[in-house]
Design a protein around this motif. Structure first.
Motif, PDB file in Angstrom:
ATOM      1  N   ALA B 265      21.834 -20.135   1.465  1.00 28.05           N
ATOM      2  CA  ALA B 265      20.459 -20.296   1.934  1.00 28.05           C
ATOM      3  C   ALA B 265      19.971 -21.718   1.679  1.00 28.05           C
ATOM      4  O   ALA B 265      19.296 -22.315   2.530  1.00 28.05           O
ATOM      5  CB  ALA B 265      19.546 -19.279   1.238  1.00 28.05           C
ATOM      6  N   ILE B 266      20.317 -22.271   0.524  1.00 28.09           N
ATOM      7  CA  ILE B 266      19.920 -23.657   0.238  1.00 28.09           C
ATOM      8  C   ILE B 266      20.570 -24.600   1.248  1.00 28.09           C
ATOM      9  O   ILE B 266      19.917 -25.488   1.818  1.00 28.09           O
ATOM     10  CB  ILE B 266      20.332 -24.052  -1.202  1.00 28.09           C
ATOM     11  CG1 ILE B 266      19.510 -23.252  -2.209  1.00 28.09           C
ATOM     12  CG2 ILE B 266      20.117 -25.550  -1.425  1.00 28.09           C
ATOM     13  CD1 ILE B 266      19.942 -23.438  -3.651  1.00 28.09           C
ATOM     14  N   ALA B 267      21.856 -24.375   1.490  1.00 29.78           N
ATOM     15  CA  ALA B 267      22.563 -25.203   2.473  1.00 29.78           C
ATOM     16  C   ALA B 267      21.897 -25.082   3.835  1.00 29.78           C
ATOM     17  O   ALA B 267      21.815 -26.056   4.600  1.00 29.78           O
ATOM     18  CB  ALA B 267      24.026 -24.778   2.563  1.00 29.78           C
ATOM     19  N   SER B 268      21.391 -23.877   4.128  1.00 28.83           N
ATOM     20  CA  SER B 268      20.728 -23.646   5.402  1.00 28.83           C
ATOM     21  C   SER B 268      19.440 -24.451   5.512  1.00 28.83           C
ATOM     22  O   SER B 268      19.148 -25.072   6.541  1.00 28.83           O
ATOM     23  CB  SER B 268      20.451 -22.146   5.546  1.00 28.83           C
ATOM     24  OG  SER B 268      19.957 -21.868   6.819  1.00 28.83           O
ATOM     25  N   VAL B 269      18.650 -24.439   4.427  1.00 28.24           N
ATOM     26  CA  VAL B 269      17.418 -25.237   4.406  1.00 28.24           C
ATOM     27  C   VAL B 269      17.749 -26.701   4.653  1.00 28.24           C
ATOM     28  O   VAL B 269      17.128 -27.384   5.486  1.00 28.24           O
ATOM     29  CB  VAL B 269      16.677 -25.078   3.049  1.00 28.24           C
ATOM     30  CG1 VAL B 269      15.525 -26.067   2.954  1.00 28.24           C
ATOM     31  CG2 VAL B 269      16.197 -23.654   2.867  1.00 28.24           C
ATOM     32  N   VAL B 270      18.770 -27.200   3.930  1.00 25.08           N
ATOM     33  CA  VAL B 270      19.159 -28.602   4.047  1.00 25.08           C
ATOM     34  C   VAL B 270      19.561 -28.908   5.489  1.00 25.08           C
ATOM     35  O   VAL B 270      19.144 -29.919   6.067  1.00 25.08           O
ATOM     36  CB  VAL B 270      20.325 -28.925   3.086  1.00 25.08           C
ATOM     37  CG1 VAL B 270      20.877 -30.319   3.367  1.00 25.08           C
ATOM     38  CG2 VAL B 270      19.861 -28.817   1.646  1.00 25.08           C
ATOM     39  N   GLN B 271      20.308 -28.009   6.090  1.00 19.74           N
ATOM     40  CA  GLN B 271      20.804 -28.263   7.447  1.00 19.74           C
ATOM     41  C   GLN B 271      19.675 -28.230   8.483  1.00 19.74           C
ATOM     42  O   GLN B 271      19.589 -29.109   9.337  1.00 19.74           O
ATOM     43  CB  GLN B 271      21.865 -27.232   7.814  1.00 19.74           C
ATOM     44  CG  GLN B 271      22.346 -27.399   9.248  1.00 19.74           C
ATOM     45  CD  GLN B 271      23.809 -27.077   9.402  1.00 19.74           C
ATOM     46  OE1 GLN B 271      24.541 -27.030   8.407  1.00 19.74           O
ATOM     47  NE2 GLN B 271      24.245 -26.866  10.624  1.00 19.74           N
ATOM     48  N   VAL B 272      18.803 -27.201   8.398  1.00 20.84           N
ATOM     49  CA  VAL B 272      17.691 -27.123   9.347  1.00 20.84           C
ATOM     50  C   VAL B 272      16.801 -28.358   9.211  1.00 20.84           C
ATOM     51  O   VAL B 272      16.368 -28.947  10.191  1.00 20.84           O
ATOM     52  CB  VAL B 272      16.868 -25.832   9.118  1.00 20.84           C
ATOM     53  CG1 VAL B 272      15.568 -25.877   9.903  1.00 20.84           C
ATOM     54  CG2 VAL B 272      17.687 -24.616   9.501  1.00 20.84           C
ATOM     55  N   ALA B 273      16.559 -28.754   7.960  1.00 20.28           N
ATOM     56  CA  ALA B 273      15.690 -29.895   7.733  1.00 20.28           C
ATOM     57  C   ALA B 273      16.351 -31.195   8.173  1.00 20.28           C
ATOM     58  O   ALA B 273      15.685 -32.198   8.394  1.00 20.28           O
ATOM     59  CB  ALA B 273      15.317 -29.972   6.255  1.00 20.28           C
ATOM     60  N   ARG B 274      17.656 -31.199   8.279  1.00 20.66           N
ATOM     61  CA  ARG B 274      18.344 -32.433   8.650  1.00 20.66           C
ATOM     62  C   ARG B 274      18.292 -32.674  10.155  1.00 20.66           C
ATOM     63  O   ARG B 274      17.995 -33.776  10.595  1.00 20.66           O
ATOM     64  CB  ARG B 274      19.807 -32.379   8.196  1.00 20.66           C
ATOM     65  CG  ARG B 274      20.377 -33.744   7.896  1.00 20.66           C
ATOM     66  CD  ARG B 274      21.526 -33.648   6.937  1.00 20.66           C
ATOM     67  NE  ARG B 274      22.732 -33.160   7.598  1.00 20.66           N
ATOM     68  CZ  ARG B 274      23.559 -33.946   8.275  1.00 20.66           C
ATOM     69  NH1 ARG B 274      23.309 -35.242   8.371  1.00 20.66           N
ATOM     70  NH2 ARG B 274      24.623 -33.450   8.843  1.00 20.66           N
ATOM     71  N   ILE B 275      18.541 -31.620  10.928  1.00 24.73           N
ATOM     72  CA  ILE B 275      18.593 -31.847  12.368  1.00 24.73           C
ATOM     73  C   ILE B 275      17.477 -31.152  13.137  1.00 24.73           C
ATOM     74  O   ILE B 275      17.315 -31.350  14.335  1.00 24.73           O
ATOM     75  CB  ILE B 275      19.967 -31.432  12.953  1.00 24.73           C
ATOM     76  CG1 ILE B 275      20.365 -30.044  12.440  1.00 24.73           C
ATOM     77  CG2 ILE B 275      21.026 -32.434  12.611  1.00 24.73           C
ATOM     78  CD1 ILE B 275      21.720 -29.581  12.916  1.00 24.73           C
ATOM     79  N   GLY B 276      16.696 -30.335  12.452  1.00 29.38           N
ATOM     80  CA  GLY B 276      15.528 -29.748  13.089  1.00 29.38           C
ATOM     81  C   GLY B 276      15.839 -28.660  14.099  1.00 29.38           C
ATOM     82  O   GLY B 276      14.974 -28.201  14.832  1.00 29.38           O
ATOM     83  N   SER B 277      17.093 -28.208  14.127  1.00 33.92           N
ATOM     84  CA  SER B 277      17.425 -27.115  15.029  1.00 33.92           C
ATOM     85  C   SER B 277      18.681 -26.442  14.509  1.00 33.92           C
ATOM     86  O   SER B 277      19.279 -26.908  13.537  1.00 33.92           O
ATOM     87  CB  SER B 277      17.685 -27.638  16.450  1.00 33.92           C
ATOM     88  OG  SER B 277      18.873 -28.392  16.443  1.00 33.92           O
ATOM     89  N   MET B 278      19.055 -25.338  15.131  1.00 38.48           N
ATOM     90  CA  MET B 278      20.282 -24.689  14.693  1.00 38.48           C
ATOM     91  C   MET B 278      20.974 -24.035  15.886  1.00 38.48           C
ATOM     92  O   MET B 278      20.329 -23.372  16.700  1.00 38.48           O
ATOM     93  CB  MET B 278      19.968 -23.646  13.624  1.00 38.48           C
ATOM     94  CG  MET B 278      21.219 -23.077  13.006  1.00 38.48           C
ATOM     95  SD  MET B 278      20.885 -22.156  11.517  1.00 38.48           S
ATOM     96  CE  MET B 278      21.439 -23.279  10.254  1.00 38.48           C
TER      97      MET B 278
END
Lengths: 482, 356
Positions: B265-278
C-alpha cells in the motif's frame, strides 16, 4: 560396540521372536542382516553358503527381506504396480506389461490365501493390508527369511490377527520369520522360538512354550544391579495438573492422572505407547481430543503452545534435532526463544536481560561452549540439550514436561541433567519425566505411570519400583495384587 | 542480533570477562555481514562509473551528473525496493507472495477514487480537500493493504493452502476485480498530492528514496530486535521446534503477509503520487518477481530460515545498477530480462558455493 559375539540361527518354517529393551541392539542386528549397516566381524550363512552384503538390494537378492515399520509402498499406485517397483515387467517394446504384473500379483495372493483385488490403490488399504502387500512383495522375490520390525504397533486387534494369519501361512510354506516386538503376549501367541538381546549380547534363547511372559520380561531387564529409587524427602504442594479421561482417537485413551508441586511423575512404556502424543496435547501442540484438563484446579482447554507457555507449562521435546533446536539461530537465541515474549517490552526483545540470564544459566547448568553467538550445532549433544533445557528454565514454568531429557546425551551429562531436575523439583516445580529407560524413571521419579498402547497399564511408586514391574506393565502384563 | 546496548552496559563497569564476550559478539556480527554481496555491488558501481566516463578536469560537473543518475536509479526502484523488504519476511517463513502487484493496483484504485478531484471523487464530494483528505486516503490505502494481506495470510495458515496457490489466486482476483470496477473511470489526482513523491529539494526529487530508507531502517530493527522479527527466523528454520517453543506459528506467518500488504500500500501511494495515474492492467505486473529476485540475490533462502533486510537492500541495488548498466551498454530491451534472470541464478549459485 553395539553387538558382541552374537550368533543366531533362523530356521525355515519357524517364527522366531527377537526381543530386548530399547537400545539392546535388535535394530543393529537386523540392519546388518538387511544390508543397511556393515558388521565389524563375523559371517552370515544362508543355507550353509557364506554371503556378504553391503547394500539392502544385495541382502534382498540373497533372500533376506526386511519389512520396516515405516512401509515402503507408494500410496498413489495400485497394488500390482507396487509389487513391481524397480523391476517392472515390460513387453518387447519397453511398454509396461500391466496384464502380466496383474496376473503375477493375483497368483501370489492366491498362494497366500489373500482376498485382495490387485487393482486397489494402496492408499485405500488399511495398515495391515499394506503390511501384507509388502510381505507378498518379499515372497515374490523369493525371500527365504523375512524380518518384521514391530509389525503390530500401529495395528488394531483384527488387523493384527490378519497379519498373524499371513505369518502362519508363510511358516507353513517354509519361510523363516524374525518377529521383533515389544508385545510379549503376541510373542507367546505366534512364535515358536525366542532370542533375547541385552546390551548387545544374546542373553537367552529357547522355545517359547518353555517360558512365561514374566520370564521373558526378566530376561530383557537382566539381573543387573537394581537401581534404588532416590530416597529423597518430598515436599508435595498443591495439585498442578489433573487430566480426566483424556482421549485422542489414535494415540491415547482414557488417561487420568495428576501431578503436584514438588513431585516428579514418570511416564514410561515402550515404542508406540502414546506418551509423547499425550503430553504434546497437554502442551497445546495437538488438538482434537476429548476429556477434561485442570490446571491448578481450574478446568481449561489449551489451544496453542503459546497459551500453554503463558499458563506456565513447559515442554522439553524429544528428538532434539527435529523439535528442540533451531539451527539457523545462535546459542543465545536458542536459549532465549521461549522467554522472548515474556520479557519483551512492546515487542522489543530485552537483549540485556536474556544475555545476563543465560550467563547465569551457563554457569549453573555447566554448559561447555565457546561463545553465545556460535551456531547451536557447534555444541556437543549434551550441551545442546542443556541449552534446550535452559530455554524452558528461562520461562520459569510451574509444570515442566521433559520428554526423553537425556536422549543422545553421554553418561556424565546425564547425571548432571538428573541433578538439575531434582533441584528444580525441590524448588517446588511440578515435573513430568517421559522416558523409555526404566532406570531413568526409577532414578528420578517419585512414582511412575506405565503406558501400553495408549492406555495407562499400571502405576508403580516409591522404593517399590523395579525394572521388572515396569517391564511387565510395559509389555501388556499386570502386577500381582499385593 | 544487536548487542550494542548490552555492550555499553557491560563496559560501563561489569567484569572484564563479559566485556570479552561482547567484543567477540561484535566481531562475529561483522564477519557474517554481507561482504560478498557488497563487493559485487561495488564492482558493478565501479563498472558503471567507468562506462559513464570519469572526467578529471571538471570533477564537480562530473560528480553532479553521476549523483543525479544515482538519484534516478534509486527513485525508480524505491517502490519495488519497499515491497522486497516485506517479501524478505514472507520468504524467510518459507512462504511466497505473488499477489503484490495486484494488491498494488487494488490499493491504487482506492487511493484514486478517494482523492479524485472530478465529480466522482469520494472525499471531494464530501467537501474534503487538502492535507486531511490526503491523510484519510493514505490511512485507507494502508488499511486495505493490511486487510488484503491478512486475508491472504489467514487463507494460508487457517485454510492450509500452499502460499504459492493462495497468492496466485489472490493475484488474479484482486487485479480483475479492480479492473472491472475502474473501467471507464479516469480520476484526476490533485497536484498537491503529487508532492508526496515529487517534492523537489535543491532541484532533486528524492522523497521515494527517503521512504524506502526509513522503512528499511525500521524493518532492520524489527528483524533484529523484536520478538516478531526473530520468531520469523525461528518459524522459517524449524517450524516444529518454534511451535514447541511456544511460538504461535500461524500468527507469525499471517503477520508477515499483513506487513507485506501494508508495504505494498505504501508503494502504491508512492507510485500514484509519482505519476498521478495508474494503469490497472499493467501496473505492478512482474513486481512480485523483482521483489523475490532482490531478496534472493540478497541471500534470502527460498527454503526459509535465512535472510536479512540489509541483504535485500543490497540485492535490490545490484539489480538496479545492473538495469542501469544494461541501459548504458545499449542492450536491447527484450534482452534485459534475460540478464536479470541470469543474475538471480548466478547469485544463488555463488551463495551456495560460499556456504559449502
Amino acid at each position: 560396540m553395539v553387538l558382541k559375539d552374537v550368533s543366531i540361527t533362523i530356521k525355515g518354517g519357524e517364527i522366531c521372536a527377537l526381543i530386548g529393551e530399547n537400545g539392546a541392539g535388535k535394530s543393529t542386528l537386523m540392519n546388518i542382516l538387511g544390508g543397511v549397516h556393515p558388521m565389524d566381524s563375523g559371517e552370515i550363512l544362508i543355507s550353509g553358503r557364506k554371503v556378504k552384503f553391503t547394500t539392502p538390494a544385495q541382502s534382498l537378492g540373497a533372500g533376506i527381506a526386511f519389512i520396516h515399520q515405516e512401509l515402503n509402498l507408494i500410496n498413489d499406485l495400485p497394488i500390482f504396480e507396487n509389487m513391481f517397483i524397480g523391476r517392472e515387467r515390460k513387453d518387447k517394446w519397453g511398454r509396461l506389461d500391466r496384464t502380466r504384473m496383474y496376473q503375477e500379483t493375483e497368483d501370489i495372493f492366491r498362494r497366500m490365501n489373500i482376498d485382495l483385488d490387485p487393482n486397489t490403490m494402496v492408499r485405500d488399504l488399511d495398515a495391515s493390508y499394506k503390511q501384507i502387500v509388502e510381505i507378498c512383495r518379499a515372497i515374490m522375490m523369493d525371500a527365504s527369511v523375512i524380518i518384521m520390525d514391530e509389525p503390530t504397533t500401529s495395528l488394531t486387534e483384527p488387523e493384527i490377527e490378519r497379519v498373524f494369519q499371513m505369518m502362519r501361512t508363510l511358516k507353513e510354506q517354509g519361510v523363516g520369520i524374525v518377529f521383533i516386538s515389544h508385545k510379549l503376549g503376541e510373542v507367546m501367541e505366534i512364535c515358536q522360538r525366542y532370542l533375547v538381546l541385552r546390551d548387545g549380547e544374546l542373553v537367552a534363547e529357547g522355545r517359547v512354550e518353555d517360558v512365561t511372559t514374566d520370564d521373558l520380561a526378566r530376561c530383557m531387564v537382566g539381573h543387573a544391579l537394581e537401581i534404588r529409587a532416590s530416597a529423597r524427602t518430598r515436599n508435595l504442594g498443591r495439585e498442578v495438573l489433573r487430566l480426566e479421561d483424556f482421549t485422542h482417537a489414535q494415540d491415547f485413551r482414557n488417561i487420568s492422572l495428576s501431578v503436584r508441586e514438588g513431585e516428579i511423575l514418570g511416564v514410561t512404556g515402550l515404542l508406540g505407547d502414546g506418551r509423547s502424543a499425550l503430553f504434546q496435547t497437554v502442551f497445546g501442540a495437538d488438538k482434537s481430543i476429548s476429556g477434561r484438563m485442570f490446571l491448578h484446579g481450574a478446568p481449561l482447554r489449551i489451544h496453542s503452545t503459546e497459551q500453554a507457555l503463558k499458563l506456565g507449562i513447559g515442554y522439553l521435546p524429544r528428538n532434539r534435532k527435529e523439535n528442540g533446536i533451531i539451527k539457523d539461530m545462535n546459542v543465545l537465541e536458542n536459549a532465549s526463544i521461549v522467554a522472548w515474549p515474556l520479557f519483551a517490552k512492546r515487542g522489543v526483545i530485552d537483549q540485556d536481560r536474556h544475555l545476563e540470564l543465560f550467563c547465569c544459566q551457563r554457569k549453573e547448568l555447566d554448559i561447555t561452549m565457546q561463545d553465545v553467538s556460535d551456531a547451536i550445532n557447534t555444541l556437543s549433544g549434551g550441551n545442546q540439550q542443556k541449552v534446550v533445557l535452559a530455554k524452558w528454565l528461562a520461562a520459569n514454568p510451574k509444570l515442566l514436561i521433559l520428554d526423553n531429557p537425556t536422549q543422545g546425551v553421554d553418561v556424565g551429562a546425564k547425571e548432571e541433567i538428573y541433578a538439575i531436575i531434582l533441584k528444580l523439583s525441590e524448588k517446588g516445580m511440578a515435573i513430568v519425566v517421559l522416558s523409555s529407560e526404566a532406570q531413568e524413571i526409577i532414578r528420578l521419579c517419585d512414582r511412575a505411570l506405565v503406558m501400553y498402547h495408549g492406555e495407562i497399564q499400571g502405576e508403580v511408586a516409591g522404593a517399590a519400583m523395579t525394572e521388572h514391574d515396569i517391564m511387565r506393565l510395559a509389555t501388556g502384563g499386570v502386577l500381582d495384587a499385593v | 542480533m544487536q548487542y550494542r546496548g548490552a555492550m555499553q552496559k557491560m563496559q560501563a563497569g561489569k567484569g572484564p570477562k563479559k566485556k570479552n564476550v561482547m567484543k567477540r559478539l561484535m566481531e562475529k556480527r561483522a564477519a557474517d555481514s554481507h561482504v560478498g554481496i557488497a563487493l559485487v555491488l561495488l564492482l558493478l558501481v565501479v563498472l558503471q562509473t567507468l562506462v559513464l566516463g570519469f572526467d578529471y578536469d571538471s570533477f564537480g560537473h562530473w560528480f553532479n551528473s553521476w549523483f543525479r543518475n544515482w538519484i534516478n536509479i534509486l527513485r525508480n526502484n524505491a517502490g519495488v525496493g519497499i515491497v522486497s523488504l516485506g517479501m524478505t519476511f514472507v520468504i524467510i517463513t518459507g512462504g511466497i507472495d505473488l499477489a503484490v502487484g495486484s494488491t498494488l493496483v487494488a490499493t491504487g484504485a482506492v487511493i484514486m477514487t478517494l482523492i479524485d478531484t472530478g465529480a466522482k471523487g469520494v472525499l471531494g464530494a464530501a467537501g474534503m480537500t487538502g492535507v486531511p483528505a490526503y491523510a484519510i486516503t493514505i490511512v485507507a490505502a494502508l488499511a486495505l493493504g493490511y486487510l488484503l494481506g491478512t486475508g491472504i495470510g489467514l487463507l494460508i495458515t487457517r485454510g492450509r493452502i500452499a502460499p504459492f496457490i493462495a497468492t496466485l489466486g489472490a493475484m488474479k482476483v484482486f487485479r480483475s476485480v479492480t479492473q472491472h470496477f475502474m473501467q471507464g473511470y479516469n480520476p484526476r489526482v490533485p497536484r498537491d498530492f503529487l508532492q508526496i513523491s515529487n517534492l523537489q529539494v535543491g532541484g532533486l526529487m528524492f522523497m521515494p528514496i527517503v521512504y524506502w530508507a526509513v522503512i528499511a531502517l525500521i524493518l532492520y530493527f524489527v528483524s533484529k530486535r523484536t520478538t516478531f522479527g526473530r520468531q520469523v527466523i525461528a518459524v522459517g528454520s524449524n517450524e516444529r521446534a518454534a511451535q514447541l517453543s511456544g511460538v504461535n506459528v500461524n500468527r507469525v506467518k499471517t503477520r508477515t503477509y499483513s506487513l507485506m500488504g501494508i508495504l505494498v500500500a505504501i508503494a502504491s501511494v508512492v507510485q500514484v503520487a509519482r505519476i498521478g495515474s495508474m494503469d490497472y492492467a499493467n501496473a505492478g505486473s512482474g513486481m512480485e518477481m523483482d521483489a523475490i529476485a532482490a531478496a534472493v540475490v540478497g541471500g534470502t533462502s527460498m527454503a526459509g530460515g535465512r535472510g536479512t533486510i540489509l541483504g535485500t537492500v543490497l540485492g535490490m541495488l545490484i539489480i538496479a545498477v545492473m538495469n542501469n548498466l544494461l541501459n548504458l551498454f545499449g542492450v536491447p530491451p527484450f534482452l534485459r530480462e534475460a540478464f536479470k534472470g541470469l543474475i538471480v541464478v548466478m547469485a544463488v549459485l555463488l551463495q551456495r558455493k560460499q556456504r559449502a
